[in-house]
Design a protein around this motif. Sequence first.
Motif, PDB file in Angstrom:
ATOM      1  N   ASP A  53       0.825  -1.215   0.000  1.00 44.42           N
ATOM      2  CA  ASP A  53       0.000   0.000   0.000  1.00 44.42           C
ATOM      3  C   ASP A  53       0.856   1.260   0.000  1.00 44.42           C
ATOM      4  O   ASP A  53       0.506   2.267  -0.580  1.00 44.42           O
ATOM      5  N   ARG A  54       1.943   1.169   0.702  1.00 43.94           N
ATOM      6  CA  ARG A  54       2.814   2.349   0.735  1.00 43.94           C
ATOM      7  C   ARG A  54       3.395   2.621  -0.639  1.00 43.94           C
ATOM      8  O   ARG A  54       3.613   3.760  -1.018  1.00 43.94           O
ATOM      9  N   ALA A  56       1.939   1.985  -3.413  1.00 43.61           N
ATOM     10  CA  ALA A  56       0.887   2.579  -4.230  1.00 43.61           C
ATOM     11  C   ALA A  56       0.869   4.083  -3.986  1.00 43.61           C
ATOM     12  O   ALA A  56       0.632   4.882  -4.892  1.00 43.61           O
ATOM     13  N   ALA A  57       1.165   4.474  -2.765  1.00 40.93           N
ATOM     14  CA  ALA A  57       1.183   5.907  -2.466  1.00 40.93           C
ATOM     15  C   ALA A  57       2.554   6.514  -2.797  1.00 40.93           C
ATOM     16  O   ALA A  57       2.830   7.664  -2.466  1.00 40.93           O
ATOM     17  N   GLU A  58       3.421   5.693  -3.432  1.00 43.59           N
ATOM     18  CA  GLU A  58       4.773   6.126  -3.817  1.00 43.59           C
ATOM     19  C   GLU A  58       5.560   6.648  -2.620  1.00 43.59           C
ATOM     20  O   GLU A  58       6.338   7.591  -2.718  1.00 43.59           O
ATOM     21  N   ALA A  59       5.296   6.063  -1.463  1.00 47.00           N
ATOM     22  CA  ALA A  59       6.026   6.489  -0.272  1.00 47.00           C
ATOM     23  C   ALA A  59       6.801   5.305   0.252  1.00 47.00           C
ATOM     24  O   ALA A  59       6.248   4.441   0.919  1.00 47.00           O
ATOM     25  N   ASP A  61       8.892   3.563   2.699  1.00 50.14           N
ATOM     26  CA  ASP A  61       9.426   3.746   4.051  1.00 50.14           C
ATOM     27  C   ASP A  61      10.796   3.111   4.191  1.00 50.14           C
ATOM     28  O   ASP A  61      11.518   3.359   5.142  1.00 50.14           O
ATOM     29  N   ASP A  64      13.903   5.278  -1.029  1.00 45.33           N
ATOM     30  CA  ASP A  64      13.532   5.963  -2.268  1.00 45.33           C
ATOM     31  C   ASP A  64      14.848   6.415  -2.871  1.00 45.33           C
ATOM     32  O   ASP A  64      15.546   7.256  -2.314  1.00 45.33           O
TER      33      ASP A  64
END
Length: 912
Positions: A53-54, A56-59, A61, A64
């Motif tokens: 899910d993270r 999908a939000a391009e975040a 954790d 990056d």
Amino acid sequence: MTDSIAPVDLRCEYLVDPLGIDVAWPRLSWVLDGEGRGLRQTAHQIVAASHPDRLAAEAGDLWDSGKVLGSESAHVVYGGSPLGSRQRVWWTVRVWDQNGAASPFSPPACWEMGLLQPDDWRGSWIGLRRADEARRPAPDLPPGARRDLAELDLPPCPYLRTTFALPRPVRRARLYATARGVYELRLNGRRAGDAVLAPGWTDYGHRIQYQTYDVSDLLSAGDNALGAILGTGWYAGYIGWHGENKHYGVRPELLVHLIVEHDDGSTTTVVSDESWRVATGPIRYSDLLMGESYDARAELPGWDLPGYDDRGWQPVTAEPRDDVLLVADRAEPVRVIAELPPRSIAQRPPDLAIVDLGQNITGWVRLRVRGPAGTTVRLRFGERLNPDGTLYIENMRTAHQTDFYTLRGGDDETYEPRFTFHGFQYVEVTGYPGELTTDAITGRVVGSDLPTTGDFRCSNDMVNQLQRNIVWGQRGNFLSVPTDCPQRDERLGWLGDAQVFVRTSCFNAAAAPFWTKWLTDVADARSPEGAFPDVAPRLIVTTDGAPAWGNAGVIVPWTLYQCYGDRRLIEEHYEAMAAWLTYLQDANPDLLWTNRRGNDYGDWLAVGESTPKDLIGTAFFAQDARLLARMARAIGRTDDGARYDDLFARITSAFRAAYVDDTGRVAGDSQTAYALALAMDLLPSALRPAAARHLVANIARHDWHLTTGFVGVSHLCPVLTEAGYGDVAYRLLLNETFPSWGYMIARGATTMWERWDGWTEERGFQTPQMNSFNHYAFGAIGDWLYRYVAGIDLDPDRPGYEHVVVRPFPGGGLTHAGASYRSVRGLVASEWRRDGDTFLLTATIPANSTATVLVPTTSPASVTLVDEPTSTDDPSAPTVVGSDDERVTFGVGSGRYLFRSTLTQSAAGRGG
Ligand code: BGC
């Protein structure tokens, strides 16, 4: 056709969504989808997270990478937060193309870390105590068993079980498992995973692989049962020709660690410990070399289910874990990879049938049978038949490779063995009740399950059969380690065979993880003085590496670096390679490899001539220095690069002074001597043409036949072709008279023979002391088929197919040939066709790669690119970068290109 690119086929450490890896900083790769011309990646961004899910939000954790400029799409090192045991990582990548346009993020991929700390493992090694370890009574032999089987130490296979209650529903569950020996796991009556012969072969005294299984779907709240069957495998079973077992330990033992995560986040852990119980059952014994005996009357119905009454079972022995390294299995497991129906069955009354699979394979058979309880069916396995139609088994030496099945009686029964494997085309079935029909017996092909990556075909049927034989030889001998043969009492990881065949193998299959694992075996097998061994794991043959054998320790990493662009392998093995060169130099200060030649096999199995062994050694010594110089530079050790270049130059001078005269004649005057000197660049350039002429003269003297053994065979056709004698190379390829590949094929070979004269009209079978019909080494011609006949090659300075070279050498009367290869950068293909004097070449270059295409011609002015790109100001448009009497050279970007040229039939190189 799209003009942009999208990342697909995401991999971590070469594998798709691997579970349980223990590489602390794993490497990520992707391939770029896009068929347009000149497609390039100019930047990438990777995002990694602990939950999809993270992403999908391009975040991310975990990581990056931000936008990273460059075309790197293979082996990008994960650079996020350090990862802990069992951590699952989801990742995605997007790329920017040649115009600066960004792709969408890819669908997510993932990987999961294994048990990284020794303390993560809480279980003990558990097994069955044998009443009297030293003096066991002779095994309970089935009828029809050879008497010498009774003298062997073949213990029954233990069945181990435990039960446990799960308090809540299961969210996910991972089973980490290994054995000293080989294992099969069962959960609630079902098999966990589909690997066979796990955990595979390593030097068990030092390192044992474990496997990770996703067993979420095999468990549920309430009562559960976990069971295991153990075999002796490589750990305690027979290996090699000394007639000895128990090389690493006396009895098989299991180690498991099951972690169940529940819907509320709580966990339940189940490990192998003294609470388990053990019994023996239907498997009277199961040994890699000797075969299996299964008595279905002794089955234990329901033993792997929770409700089973195991009061009659014994407590297990439980030993605390020692400090042996438990490492995650990093390659594809051994599996049943194919099935083959029989081609024919010959009944030989009164009660014998000979089944022909039509293909020499490695594995076993599945048998369907119905008959009275207590009937025993005997299955013996052989590669060939005697002239009278009986099974030829003499070349198995002491390996029995025989299975026995004793019927439980009643309905149809189905049997296949568990912890053995055989090399065979024919099965002799004795005692089968009723008539054996083709639907009752099926060949089960077993091997390391490497995905196919390459395909070669041409207009000549014999050559196509040769390619199939090479692939079957690879399948049959890639079984946890690269073995010399799958049938006799040998099956060892010989380094000489490996270095000869490694390049071919990397065309046919995605072989990097398999070789990476084996290079660890090679490292474990080094001597304290830094010698690479003859075989890895080092067992049976415990000598230090002979010339052309030990050198695999350098050649294999180099080849993997070339084929996959893998620099980390160089880093991991660099010190070992450097130490090996020091070991050679210390013993050979005059730089001729005259000392420390170990078993000194020479050009093993050459026919009709021999090559001086010190010459072979010195050539390989020189090549090691040259390859190490290039590898040093590839990992930024430029000083070392210069030092090894200098060493190469000095060994080369010593080689010339000792073995080369001023007419270009090389000592021994043998084909292998010339092939090595030319391939390894040991001659002054002025003498190369003369040496090539001597080589061709030698081949002519042998009536245009080869004489090379293992050592020369991989270099012969390449050096001939490079020297302008492609026609001679084709002649060797197409020969059907002895000795040649065609000779074997005309005599029914479906795999590569160990020896050119494995069977001849004059003498029939070679000595059974050493005559395998499934050895891959002579299959090294496969590399020449891909690289020279079809023309797919790489640029050593931009390895991993970052820059492709397409350079076919048509000849041999072939009217077409082609190959395709799924590289780490995507699909590379080269396909050519001749129609009269017209030559057509199609080259396919993956997105994000560039290529040099050399189009053969007898008339450079005739060469055209058939389908010019639409826009003339396209910076990626093919350009002519060179031209001579024989070829026109183009530089191209990604895409598919069709070239036409005039190539008159008479133009087929010199000589011959
Ligand atoms: C093996 C070979 C190996 C050789 C060493 C043989 O027994 O089968 O493949 O390389 O010994 O000489």
